[in-house]
Design a protein around this motif. Structure first.
Motif, PDB file in Angstrom:
ATOM      1  N   GLU A 288     -15.945  25.397  -3.884  1.00 58.42           N
ATOM      2  CA  GLU A 288     -15.565  24.460  -3.151  1.00 58.42           C
ATOM      3  C   GLU A 288     -14.547  23.712  -4.460  1.00 58.42           C
ATOM      4  N   ILE A 289     -13.518  23.104  -3.692  1.00 54.93           N
ATOM      5  CA  ILE A 289     -12.692  22.603  -4.885  1.00 54.93           C
ATOM      6  C   ILE A 289     -12.331  20.871  -2.793  1.00 54.93           C
ATOM      7  N   ASN A 290     -13.147  19.582  -4.262  1.00 53.54           N
ATOM      8  CA  ASN A 290     -13.340  18.628  -3.838  1.00 53.54           C
ATOM      9  C   ASN A 290     -12.022  17.687  -3.742  1.00 53.54           C
ATOM     10  N   ASP A 291     -11.686  18.423  -5.082  1.00 56.07           N
ATOM     11  CA  ASP A 291     -10.133  17.423  -5.423  1.00 56.07           C
ATOM     12  C   ASP A 291      -8.793  18.510  -4.483  1.00 56.07           C
ATOM     13  N   ALA A 292      -9.391  18.829  -2.872  1.00 54.57           N
ATOM     14  CA  ALA A 292      -7.922  19.413  -2.752  1.00 54.57           C
ATOM     15  C   ALA A 292      -6.059  18.746  -3.323  1.00 54.57           C
ATOM     16  N   PRO A 293      -4.843  18.712  -3.372  1.00 55.38           N
ATOM     17  CA  PRO A 293      -3.792  19.005  -4.003  1.00 55.38           C
ATOM     18  C   PRO A 293      -3.938  17.742  -2.691  1.00 55.38           C
ATOM     19  N   PRO A 294      -3.315  16.609  -3.903  1.00 54.92           N
ATOM     20  CA  PRO A 294      -2.578  15.851  -2.309  1.00 54.92           C
ATOM     21  C   PRO A 294      -2.021  15.603  -1.428  1.00 54.92           C
ATOM     22  N   VAL A 295      -1.965  15.010  -0.702  1.00 53.65           N
ATOM     23  CA  VAL A 295      -1.053  15.360   0.748  1.00 53.65           C
ATOM     24  C   VAL A 295       0.342  14.240   0.687  1.00 53.65           C
ATOM     25  N   ALA A 296       0.976  15.354   1.507  1.00 52.64           N
ATOM     26  CA  ALA A 296       2.375  13.990   0.796  1.00 52.64           C
ATOM     27  C   ALA A 296       2.335  13.193   2.835  1.00 52.64           C
ATOM     28  N   PRO A 297       2.288  11.834   2.496  1.00 55.02           N
ATOM     29  CA  PRO A 297       1.657  11.242   4.012  1.00 55.02           C
ATOM     30  C   PRO A 297       2.624  11.333   5.095  1.00 55.02           C
ATOM     31  N   LEU A 298       3.837  11.239   4.751  1.00 54.12           N
ATOM     32  CA  LEU A 298       4.489  11.199   6.040  1.00 54.12           C
ATOM     33  C   LEU A 298       4.769  12.305   6.675  1.00 54.12           C
ATOM     34  N   SER A 299       3.743  13.046   6.285  1.00 57.69           N
ATOM     35  CA  SER A 299       3.970  14.708   6.376  1.00 57.69           C
ATOM     36  C   SER A 299       3.334  15.060   7.911  1.00 57.69           C
ATOM     37  N   LEU A 300       1.822  13.967   7.401  1.00 57.82           N
ATOM     38  CA  LEU A 300       0.700  13.563   8.558  1.00 57.82           C
ATOM     39  C   LEU A 300       1.230  13.508  10.151  1.00 57.82           C
ATOM     40  N   LEU A 301       2.634  12.527  10.259  1.00 58.93           N
ATOM     41  CA  LEU A 301       2.875  11.731  11.140  1.00 58.93           C
ATOM     42  C   LEU A 301       3.251  13.132  12.003  1.00 58.93           C
ATOM     43  N   ALA A 320       4.492  -4.139   7.161  1.00 64.72           N
ATOM     44  CA  ALA A 320       3.138  -3.549   6.764  1.00 64.72           C
ATOM     45  C   ALA A 320       3.011  -2.186   8.208  1.00 64.72           C
ATOM     46  N   PHE A 321       3.106  -0.361   6.777  1.00 61.40           N
ATOM     47  CA  PHE A 321       2.989   0.334   8.168  1.00 61.40           C
ATOM     48  C   PHE A 321       1.489   1.301   7.384  1.00 61.40           C
ATOM     49  N   VAL A 322       0.866   1.602   8.600  1.00 61.82           N
ATOM     50  CA  VAL A 322      -0.028   2.214   8.058  1.00 61.82           C
ATOM     51  C   VAL A 322      -0.158   3.838   9.117  1.00 61.82           C
ATOM     52  N   ILE A 323      -0.765   5.353   8.399  1.00 61.10           N
ATOM     53  CA  ILE A 323      -0.715   6.002   8.795  1.00 61.10           C
ATOM     54  C   ILE A 323      -2.440   6.686   8.747  1.00 61.10           C
TER      55      ILE A 323
END
Length: 376
Positions: A288-301, A320-323
Motif C-alpha cells: 500500500e502507498i498511503n502517500d500517493a503522488p500529489p493531485v493537481a487540484p484543478l484537474s479534479l474539476l 475564495a474558491f473551494v474544490i
C-alpha cells in the motif's frame, strides 16, 4: 424543487400506488412473525457460510460484501445489490457475502430483510471474522432524503436509517479498508458522518441533489448502472470507474432534461492506494502507498467546476474558491453574505456553502489570487 424533479417524483408515486394495489397484500413483511423467522434463519445461514469461507487461511486479502436493498418500492434496488455482488464475484478472489433485500418476496424469503438492525448485525459479524487488512464493501440502494435512507418492505414504510445510525453501525469495522457506496437521493448529505482516513465513500448524488432510475419497474438506478454496468472493466480503479460513470450519468440526465445528480467520491488519506488500485488487484497483499503522488487540484474539476473557476477569476477581492473531490467548485465573494447565517469571511463561507451542498472533501484552493491548497 425543479419541475423535472417534481414530475419525476409524481411518476414514481403513481406507479408505486399501482404496484402496491397489485402486489402489496401478497408480499412478505418484517411485521409477519413467520417471515421474520425466515429472515433470521437466512441471516444465521449467511454467517455460517462466512465462517466456512474463512476456515482456510487466505494467501492474500479477502473482500467482504454487505449489500442492502432497503426498499420494495422499486425493482432497481435489489437489482443494484445483485449487480454489485456479481461484479465483485467476477474479480477472481475470495469474496464473502452478506446480502439483504426488501425486494418483492412472496411465499418464502430469498434474502433476509434489509433493515438498520440487520445491517448493524452483518457489520458486527464481518468485524468478528475479517482480517485487519481485508477490504470491506458496504453497499446500500434505496430511496433517500437529506440525512436519511428509506426503509420500505412489502410497500410499507418503516423507520428510516439516519446518517448517525449508519455511522454507528459501521464503527465496528475500525481501521479496516472500507468502501461505502450509497445509491440514494441526497446521499451526499451522509458524507460528514461517514468520511474517515481509512474509508472511501461514494454517493449517487450530492447532499442537495436527487438521483434517478428508481421507478417501480426500473432495471437499475442510473448511478449503479453507470458505475458497475456501463463499460465496467475490472482492470480500472474505483477512481477511474467513478470518473467514467459521472460522465455517463451526466449525459443520460442531460438527454432526459434532469438536473445533474453530482455523484460524489471521498477518499480517506490512508486508502488512496485502494482508490487507485485496479479492482482485479484488490486481493493482493501489502504494497500500500498511503502517500500517493500529489493531485493537481484543478484537474479534479468537472465542466461546471471549471466554469465556476473562470467566473471566480473575474470577481473582485476579497474572494475564495473551494474544490471538492467530486469535481465541483464553490466560491464566495465579499464580506456581506446574502444569508446572514453564513460567515462574513469569504473563505469560511465558501467552505460552508460547499459542505451545505453535501459535496465530498471540500478544501480551500485559493484566496484572492493566492493558491492555498494543501494535500492534507
Amino acid at each position: 424543487m425543479k419541475s423535472s424533479q417534481v414530475i419525476h417524483c409524481w411518476r414514481v408515486l403513481a406507479a408505486l400506488l399501482i404496484t402496491t394495489v397489485l402486489f402489496g397484500c401478497a408480499e412478505l413483511s418484517p411485521t409477519n412473525p413467520e417471515a421474520q423467522q425466515q429472515s433470521m434463519t437466512l441471516e444465521r445461514q449467511q454467517d455460517a457460510q462466512a465462517v466456512r469461507d474463512t476456515a482456510t487461511p487466505a494467501t492474500g486479502r479477502r473482500v467482504w460484501f454487505a449489500g442492502f436493498a432497503m426498499s420494495s418500492a422499486s425493482t432497481a434496488f435489489q437489482n443494484d445489490m445483485e449487480l454489485v455482488s456479481s461484479r465483485l464475484s467476477e474479480l477472481g478472489g475470495p469474496v464473502v457475502k452478506y446480502e439483504d433485500s426488501n425486494g418483492q418476496q412472496t411465499g418464502r424469503l430469498r434474502y433476509p430483510f434489509a433493515t438498520p438492525a440487520t445491517l448493524a448485525e452483518a457489520v458486527q459479524h464481518i468485524s468478528s471474522h475479517a482480517g485487519p487488512d481485508d477490504i470491506v464493501v458496504v453497499f446500500i440502494s434505496t430511496h433517500g432524503n437529506r440525512k436519511i435512507l428509506g426503509v420500505n418492505a412489502a410497500h410499507k414504510e418503516f423507520q428510516p436509517m439516519t446518517a448517525g445510525e449508519l455511522s454507528a453501525a459501521l464503527a465496528p469495522l475500525g481501521k479496516r479498508p472500507t468502501v461505502v457506496i450509497l445509491s440514494a437521493c441526497f446521499a451526499g448529505s451522509f458524507l460528514p458522518e461517514l468520511q474517515g482516513e481509512r474509508r472511501i465513500v461514494i454517493t449517487a448524488a450530492s447532499g442537495e441533489r436527487a438521483s434517478f432510475g428508481c421507478q417501480p419497474a426500473s432495471r437499475n438506478t442510473f448511478f449503479t448502472e453507470g458505475l458497475f454496468a456501463t463499460d465496467f472493466d475490472a482492470s480500472k480503479s474505483l477512481s477511474q470507474l467513478m470518473a467514467q460513470a459521472k460522465v455517463e450519468i451526466a449525459r443520460r440526465e442531460h438527454v432526459l432534461k434532469f438536473p445533474n445528480s453530482e455523484p460524489q467520491m471521498s477518499v480517506g488519506l490512508k486508502v488512496r492506494w485502494l482508490a487507485e488500485r485496479p479492482l482485479k488487484d484488490w486481493f493482493q497483499p501489502g504494497n500500500e502507498i498511503n502517500d500517493a503522488p500529489p493531485v493537481a487540484p484543478l484537474s479534479l474539476l468537472g465542466d461546471a467546476g471549471k466554469n465556476a473557476y473562470r467566473k471566480y477569476q473575474s470577481e473582485p477581492s476579497p474572494r475564495a474558491f473551494v474544490i471538492s473531490s467530486g469535481g465541483a467548485g464553490q466560491y464566495a465573494v465579499g464580506t456581506t453574505p446574502k444569508d446572514a447565517s453564513l460567515p462574513s469571511d469569504p473563505a469560511a463561507r465558501a467552505l460552508a456553502l460547499c459542505n451545505r451542498r453535501g459535496l465530498a472533501d471540500c478544501r480551500l484552493y485559493a484566496v484572492d489570487d493566492r493558491v492555498v491548497w494543501s494535500e492534507h
